[in-house]
Design a protein around this motif. Structure first.
Motif, PDB file in Angstrom:
ATOM      1  N   MET A 237       0.825  -1.204   0.000  1.00  0.00           N
ATOM      2  CA  MET A 237       0.000   0.000   0.000  1.00  0.00           C
ATOM      3  C   MET A 237       0.863   1.260   0.000  1.00  0.00           C
ATOM      4  O   MET A 237       0.544   2.246  -0.678  1.00  0.00           O
ATOM      5  CB  MET A 237      -0.936  -0.010   1.209  1.00  0.00           C
ATOM      6  N   LEU A 238       1.965   1.223   0.736  1.00  0.00           N
ATOM      7  CA  LEU A 238       2.895   2.355   0.751  1.00  0.00           C
ATOM      8  C   LEU A 238       3.384   2.659  -0.667  1.00  0.00           C
ATOM      9  O   LEU A 238       3.383   3.824  -1.100  1.00  0.00           O
ATOM     10  CB  LEU A 238       4.078   2.039   1.671  1.00  0.00           C
ATOM     11  N   LYS A 239       3.781   1.617  -1.391  1.00  0.00           N
ATOM     12  CA  LYS A 239       4.263   1.808  -2.760  1.00  0.00           C
ATOM     13  C   LYS A 239       3.151   2.303  -3.680  1.00  0.00           C
ATOM     14  O   LYS A 239       3.376   3.157  -4.551  1.00  0.00           O
ATOM     15  CB  LYS A 239       4.843   0.493  -3.295  1.00  0.00           C
ATOM     16  N   LEU A 240       1.950   1.768  -3.501  1.00  0.00           N
ATOM     17  CA  LEU A 240       0.823   2.205  -4.333  1.00  0.00           C
ATOM     18  C   LEU A 240       0.505   3.672  -4.093  1.00  0.00           C
ATOM     19  O   LEU A 240       0.230   4.426  -5.041  1.00  0.00           O
ATOM     20  CB  LEU A 240      -0.408   1.343  -4.033  1.00  0.00           C
ATOM     21  N   ILE A 241       0.530   4.090  -2.827  1.00  0.00           N
ATOM     22  CA  ILE A 241       0.258   5.503  -2.523  1.00  0.00           C
ATOM     23  C   ILE A 241       1.335   6.385  -3.143  1.00  0.00           C
ATOM     24  O   ILE A 241       1.036   7.442  -3.726  1.00  0.00           O
ATOM     25  CB  ILE A 241       0.157   5.724  -1.005  1.00  0.00           C
TER      26      ILE A 241
ATOM     27  N   SER B 168       0.761   6.838  -6.664  1.00  0.00           N
ATOM     28  CA  SER B 168      -0.425   7.638  -6.974  1.00  0.00           C
ATOM     29  C   SER B 168      -0.200   9.136  -6.778  1.00  0.00           C
ATOM     30  O   SER B 168      -1.085   9.934  -7.085  1.00  0.00           O
ATOM     31  CB  SER B 168      -1.599   7.195  -6.080  1.00  0.00           C
ATOM     32  N   CYS B 169       0.971   9.484  -6.271  1.00  0.00           N
ATOM     33  CA  CYS B 169       1.229  10.885  -5.946  1.00  0.00           C
ATOM     34  C   CYS B 169       1.244  11.758  -7.194  1.00  0.00           C
ATOM     35  O   CYS B 169       1.843  11.412  -8.213  1.00  0.00           O
ATOM     36  CB  CYS B 169       2.570  11.034  -5.238  1.00  0.00           C
TER      37      CYS B 169
ATOM     38  N   VAL C 229       6.307  16.297   2.319  1.00  0.00           N
ATOM     39  CA  VAL C 229       6.297  16.307   3.778  1.00  0.00           C
ATOM     40  C   VAL C 229       5.304  17.337   4.273  1.00  0.00           C
ATOM     41  O   VAL C 229       5.336  18.503   3.882  1.00  0.00           O
ATOM     42  CB  VAL C 229       7.705  16.618   4.326  1.00  0.00           C
ATOM     43  N   GLY C 230       4.392  16.883   5.130  1.00  0.00           N
ATOM     44  CA  GLY C 230       3.355  17.775   5.649  1.00  0.00           C
ATOM     45  C   GLY C 230       3.728  18.304   7.015  1.00  0.00           C
ATOM     46  O   GLY C 230       4.906  18.450   7.355  1.00  0.00           O
TER      47      GLY C 230
ATOM     48  N   TYR D  45       5.538  12.212   6.397  1.00  0.00           N
ATOM     49  CA  TYR D  45       5.478  11.801   4.994  1.00  0.00           C
ATOM     50  C   TYR D  45       4.163  11.059   4.796  1.00  0.00           C
ATOM     51  O   TYR D  45       3.940   9.973   5.328  1.00  0.00           O
ATOM     52  CB  TYR D  45       6.669  10.901   4.685  1.00  0.00           C
ATOM     53  N   LYS D  46       3.255  11.645   4.038  1.00  0.00           N
ATOM     54  CA  LYS D  46       1.871  11.170   3.983  1.00  0.00           C
ATOM     55  C   LYS D  46       1.697   9.689   3.641  1.00  0.00           C
ATOM     56  O   LYS D  46       0.853   9.016   4.231  1.00  0.00           O
ATOM     57  CB  LYS D  46       1.066  12.055   3.023  1.00  0.00           C
ATOM     58  N   PRO D  47       2.456   9.132   2.689  1.00  0.00           N
ATOM     59  CA  PRO D  47       2.260   7.700   2.390  1.00  0.00           C
ATOM     60  C   PRO D  47       2.515   6.767   3.568  1.00  0.00           C
ATOM     61  O   PRO D  47       2.061   5.621   3.556  1.00  0.00           O
ATOM     62  CB  PRO D  47       3.271   7.448   1.261  1.00  0.00           C
ATOM     63  N   TYR D  48       3.218   7.238   4.603  1.00  0.00           N
ATOM     64  CA  TYR D  48       3.483   6.383   5.756  1.00  0.00           C
ATOM     65  C   TYR D  48       2.209   5.999   6.497  1.00  0.00           C
ATOM     66  O   TYR D  48       2.237   5.098   7.339  1.00  0.00           O
ATOM     67  CB  TYR D  48       4.440   7.079   6.722  1.00  0.00           C
ATOM     68  N   ILE D  49       1.097   6.652   6.172  1.00  0.00           N
ATOM     69  CA  ILE D  49      -0.174   6.275   6.801  1.00  0.00           C
ATOM     70  C   ILE D  49      -0.498   4.816   6.481  1.00  0.00           C
ATOM     71  O   ILE D  49      -1.203   4.140   7.254  1.00  0.00           O
ATOM     72  CB  ILE D  49      -1.313   7.205   6.325  1.00  0.00           C
ATOM     73  N   ALA D  50       0.020   4.300   5.373  1.00  0.00           N
ATOM     74  CA  ALA D  50      -0.217   2.898   4.998  1.00  0.00           C
ATOM     75  C   ALA D  50       0.351   1.934   6.030  1.00  0.00           C
ATOM     76  O   ALA D  50      -0.154   0.818   6.191  1.00  0.00           O
ATOM     77  CB  ALA D  50       0.400   2.618   3.626  1.00  0.00           C
ATOM     78  N   LEU D  51       1.391   2.351   6.744  1.00  0.00           N
ATOM     79  CA  LEU D  51       2.019   1.469   7.726  1.00  0.00           C
ATOM     80  C   LEU D  51       1.108   1.210   8.921  1.00  0.00           C
ATOM     81  O   LEU D  51       1.349   0.282   9.700  1.00  0.00           O
ATOM     82  CB  LEU D  51       3.352   2.064   8.186  1.00  0.00           C
TER      83      LEU D  51
END
Length: 240
Positions: free
Chosen positions: A83-87, A90-91, A98-99, A104-110
């Motif tokens: 999911m991290l890679k997919l996000i 998709s960027c 970085v927000g 780092y927003k894709p880390y939400i997948a973890l």
């Protein structure tokens, strides 16, 4: 002979674990489709270990713990990394930057890995889950995430829906919650094969087969949604 029989289910569980390990390697190498195939192979091992254990009457506490450890790798860590890679894929401009507070927003997948660990730990100590589930099982999430690269490859018309930053982030958040939610879900375990006792299960299986025939890999997320929906309807009917 009895000693050999005792180790057969655990050997199958290790097959599940090996699939998870190789799947993680494939993610790091950028081969998400191969990782999806390995999740599918792991699902077969995951089903077989329990089936063979019951068939041979060789269930054990060690087997249960080993199964959870293997599931954590294959249906917890591996789908989270996929999911991290997919996000990340998709960027668009600015969406993955970085927000606030350096996040780092894709880390939400973890979160999928973290809540999978919580879900598996809860399952091992929850006596209510011997014949049903409380919260979405980790293999169900693994199936959905594994279907995404296959949909992208074999059904490119749906790529706009799969490689959508907001859709993937929202999915990660909602599924993380559903993994540990106090949501009763039926299990596909049959004490007998009578229609009256297994009506919900048969309806679900029939609809799932029809969806797979009509939609192929696109059907997988729909089947998991259907599973949750039917379980909710069943719970509401029981309360009436």
């Amino acid at each position: 002979m009895n000693e050999i029989k005792r180790h057969i289910p655990n050997a199958l569980t290790c097959g599940n674990l090996i699939c998870g390990i190789f799947g993680i390697i494939q993610v790091f190498e950028g081969n998400l489709t191969n990782a999806s195939i390995l999740v599918g192979a792991a699902l077969i091992f995951d089903w077989l270990d329990g089936f063979i254990a019951r068939l041979l009457h060789v269930t054990s506490p060690i087997g249960k713990e080993l199964d959870s450890l293997a599931d954590m790798v294959t249906f917890g860590v591996l789908p989270a990394l996929m999911m991290l890679k997919l996000i990340e894929n998709s960027c668009t401009s600015g969406t993955c930057t970085v927000g606030a507070f350096g996040f780092y927003k894709p880390y939400i997948a973890l979160a999928l890995a973290v809540f999978s660990a919580l879900r598996l730990a809860m399952f091992n100590v929850d006596t209510r889950q011997s014949h049903s589930f409380i919260g979405v099982p980790t293999p169900a999430n693994g199936m959905v995430v594994a279907s995404f690269p296959l949909i992208l490859m074999y059904h490119p018309a749906y790529s706009a829906y799969i490689l959508n930053f907001n859709v993937l982030v929202i999915y990660s958040i909602i599924m993380s919650y559903l993994l540990v939610a106090e949501l009763p879900l039926f299990a596909l375990k049959f004490k007998n094969f009578g229609w009256a006792e297994n009506q919900i299960k048969y309806i679900f299986l029939i609809l799932s087969v029809l969806l797979l025939i009509l939609l192929k890999f696109v059907a997988v997320p729909l089947i998991i949604f259907l599973y949750i929906l039917i379980s909710i309807i069943q719970n509401l009917l029981k309360k009436e």
